[in-house]
Design a protein around this motif. Structure first.
Motif, PDB file in Angstrom:
ATOM      1  N   THR A   1     -33.657  30.038 -68.629  1.00  0.00           N
ATOM      2  CA  THR A   1     -32.980  28.805 -68.227  1.00  0.00           C
ATOM      3  C   THR A   1     -33.887  27.600 -68.440  1.00  0.00           C
TER       4      THR A   1
ATOM      5  N   GLN B   1     -27.501  29.389 -69.286  1.00  0.00           N
ATOM      6  CA  GLN B   1     -26.887  30.094 -68.158  1.00  0.00           C
ATOM      7  C   GLN B   1     -26.786  31.603 -68.372  1.00  0.00           C
ATOM      8  N   LEU B   2     -27.439  32.110 -69.386  1.00  0.00           N
ATOM      9  CA  LEU B   2     -27.316  33.534 -69.681  1.00  0.00           C
ATOM     10  C   LEU B   2     -27.942  34.395 -68.594  1.00  0.00           C
ATOM     11  N   ARG B   3     -27.268  35.508 -68.302  1.00  0.00           N
ATOM     12  CA  ARG B   3     -27.818  36.560 -67.470  1.00  0.00           C
ATOM     13  C   ARG B   3     -27.793  37.846 -68.302  1.00  0.00           C
TER      14      ARG B   3
ATOM     15  N   VAL C   1     -26.217  36.737 -79.608  1.00  0.00           N
ATOM     16  CA  VAL C   1     -26.956  36.184 -78.471  1.00  0.00           C
ATOM     17  C   VAL C   1     -28.437  36.518 -78.577  1.00  0.00           C
TER      18      VAL C   1
ATOM     19  N   GLY D   1     -23.073  40.072 -75.484  1.00  0.00           N
ATOM     20  CA  GLY D   1     -23.123  39.167 -76.629  1.00  0.00           C
ATOM     21  C   GLY D   1     -23.722  39.781 -77.876  1.00  0.00           C
TER      22      GLY D   1
ATOM     23  N   SER E   1     -34.555  26.930 -72.139  1.00  0.00           N
ATOM     24  CA  SER E   1     -33.372  26.385 -72.801  1.00  0.00           C
ATOM     25  C   SER E   1     -33.271  24.877 -72.599  1.00  0.00           C
TER      26      SER E   1
ATOM     27  N   LEU F   1     -31.834  34.049 -78.396  1.00  0.00           N
ATOM     28  CA  LEU F   1     -32.995  34.266 -77.534  1.00  0.00           C
ATOM     29  C   LEU F   1     -34.273  34.410 -78.356  1.00  0.00           C
TER      30      LEU F   1
ATOM     31  N   GLU G   1     -26.871  26.515 -75.106  1.00  0.00           N
ATOM     32  CA  GLU G   1     -26.001  27.694 -75.134  1.00  0.00           C
ATOM     33  C   GLU G   1     -26.640  28.914 -74.488  1.00  0.00           C
ATOM     34  N   THR G   2     -27.952  28.882 -74.250  1.00  0.00           N
ATOM     35  CA  THR G   2     -28.609  30.018 -73.610  1.00  0.00           C
ATOM     36  C   THR G   2     -28.990  29.746 -72.157  1.00  0.00           C
TER      37      THR G   2
ATOM     38  N   ASP H   1     -24.580  39.106 -69.876  1.00  0.00           N
ATOM     39  CA  ASP H   1     -24.109  38.249 -70.971  1.00  0.00           C
ATOM     40  C   ASP H   1     -24.805  38.614 -72.274  1.00  0.00           C
ATOM     41  N   VAL H   2     -26.095  38.906 -72.185  1.00  0.00           N
ATOM     42  CA  VAL H   2     -26.858  39.241 -73.380  1.00  0.00           C
ATOM     43  C   VAL H   2     -26.392  40.576 -73.944  1.00  0.00           C
TER      44      VAL H   2
END
Length: 298
Positions: free
Chosen positions: A26, A39-41, A52, A48, A29, A56, A36-37, A44-45
């Motif tokens: 976070t 809020q990833l958890r 995704v 994705g 980013s 990263l 676009e990255t 999600d990865v």
């Protein structure tokens, strides 16, 4: 890539393990303008997939090749680790899946995979204390390789099975033996709270390499108890994934525990068994995947 989940302000955060520390996805980013990255958890990865992961990897590249400036890498020793996969739909486990383990327990070598399950209440993170249930006096360690599914898989072949894997991690299939064998169903002794520590990292399949040839070990209070290689599996990772997918649909984030090698207390003569007690420190180590450590507690 080595990914991890950790807890901050009561919620999960996504991190990337680097040689210099943990990259908070976070924060990085924001610093590098990659919204676009932000809020990833971890789920999600996993869902994705390649797209995704590329984002990263780009974020990690920016961090490693630019002055860090405002970006402060995190000290891993100060993190509160979460399970490296936080919300699997299924945790499917394979029993008696190493030849020498079957031999030490005097069990017949299985002709098909023996499957059982754990539930999400059993998940625990690296360094998280594991409470020993008051109703058991026979809690045993079991070092295991965990497979994390990356794509929906139904009725797939052995030849294509590994293409459906997102990554791998260390796992400890803790087992209360007196509860496990109270009936013919193993469930009661397998899914007590925190009985499935996983982590510290979720290592992507490309970095882990061949899962059917990885050194695996377990120590208790620094004493080596298990030392083997995943090549001793009766059913290897590709076979296991294919077999399970013929009976149920596997979804992104599902976890498969692939069995434990010889050296567990169950394999000792009854008079020599010393089961886990409060204060015991158990470490599972798998080649390329890191070390998973948990302390038993009351």
């Amino acid at each position: 890539m080595k990914l991890l989940s950790y807890i901050q302000d009561g919620g999960y955060r996504l991190g990337i393990h680097t040689n210099d520390g943990i990259l908070d996805v976070t924060e990085a980013s924001v610093v590098y303008g990659q919204a676009e990255t932000a809020q990833l958890r971890i789920q999600d990865v996993i869902e994705g997939g390649t797209e995704v992961l590329k984002r990263l990897q780009n974020l990690q590249h920016l961090a490693e090749n630019n002055p860090y400036g405002k970006l402060q890498l995190l000290d891993e020793s100060k993190l509160e680790f979460a399970p490296c996969v936080t919300s699997p739909g299924k945790i499917v486990c394979v029993g008696l899946n190493y030849r020498k383990h079957a031999e030490e327990t005097k069990a017949a070598v299985p002709q098909t995979p023996i499957l059982f399950s754990k539930f999400n209440n059993a998940l625990a993170g690296h360094l998280e204390p594991v409470p020993l249930p008051a109703v058991s006096q026979q809690v045993d360690y079991e070092a295991e390789l965990a497979i994390v599914i990356g794509r929906k898989a139904f009725n797939i072949s052995k030849e294509e099975a590994l293409d459906y894997v997102f990554g791998y991690c260390c796992a400890n299939d803790l087992s209360a033996r007196d509860l496990q064998f109270r009936t013919q169903q193993w469930l009661l002794g397998k899914t007590c709270d925190k009985f499935a520590p996983i982590g510290p990292y979720l290592v992507t399949a490309d970095e882990a390499g061949n899962p059917n040839n990885l050194r695996i070990s377990c120590t208790v209070n620094g004493e080596m108890r298990q030392s083997s290689n995943t090549e001793d599996m009766i059913f290897h990772c590709d076979e296991i994934i294919s077999y399970i997918s013929q009976h149920m649909t596997l979804a992104p984030g599902d976890i498969i525990l692939t069995g434990t090698p010889e050296g567990v207390m169950l394999g000792y003569p009854p008079e020599q068994r010393v089961f886990l007690k409060a204060g015991d420190v158990v470490t599972v180590e798998i080649e390329k995947l890191g070390k998973l450590t948990n302390t038993m507690s009351l």
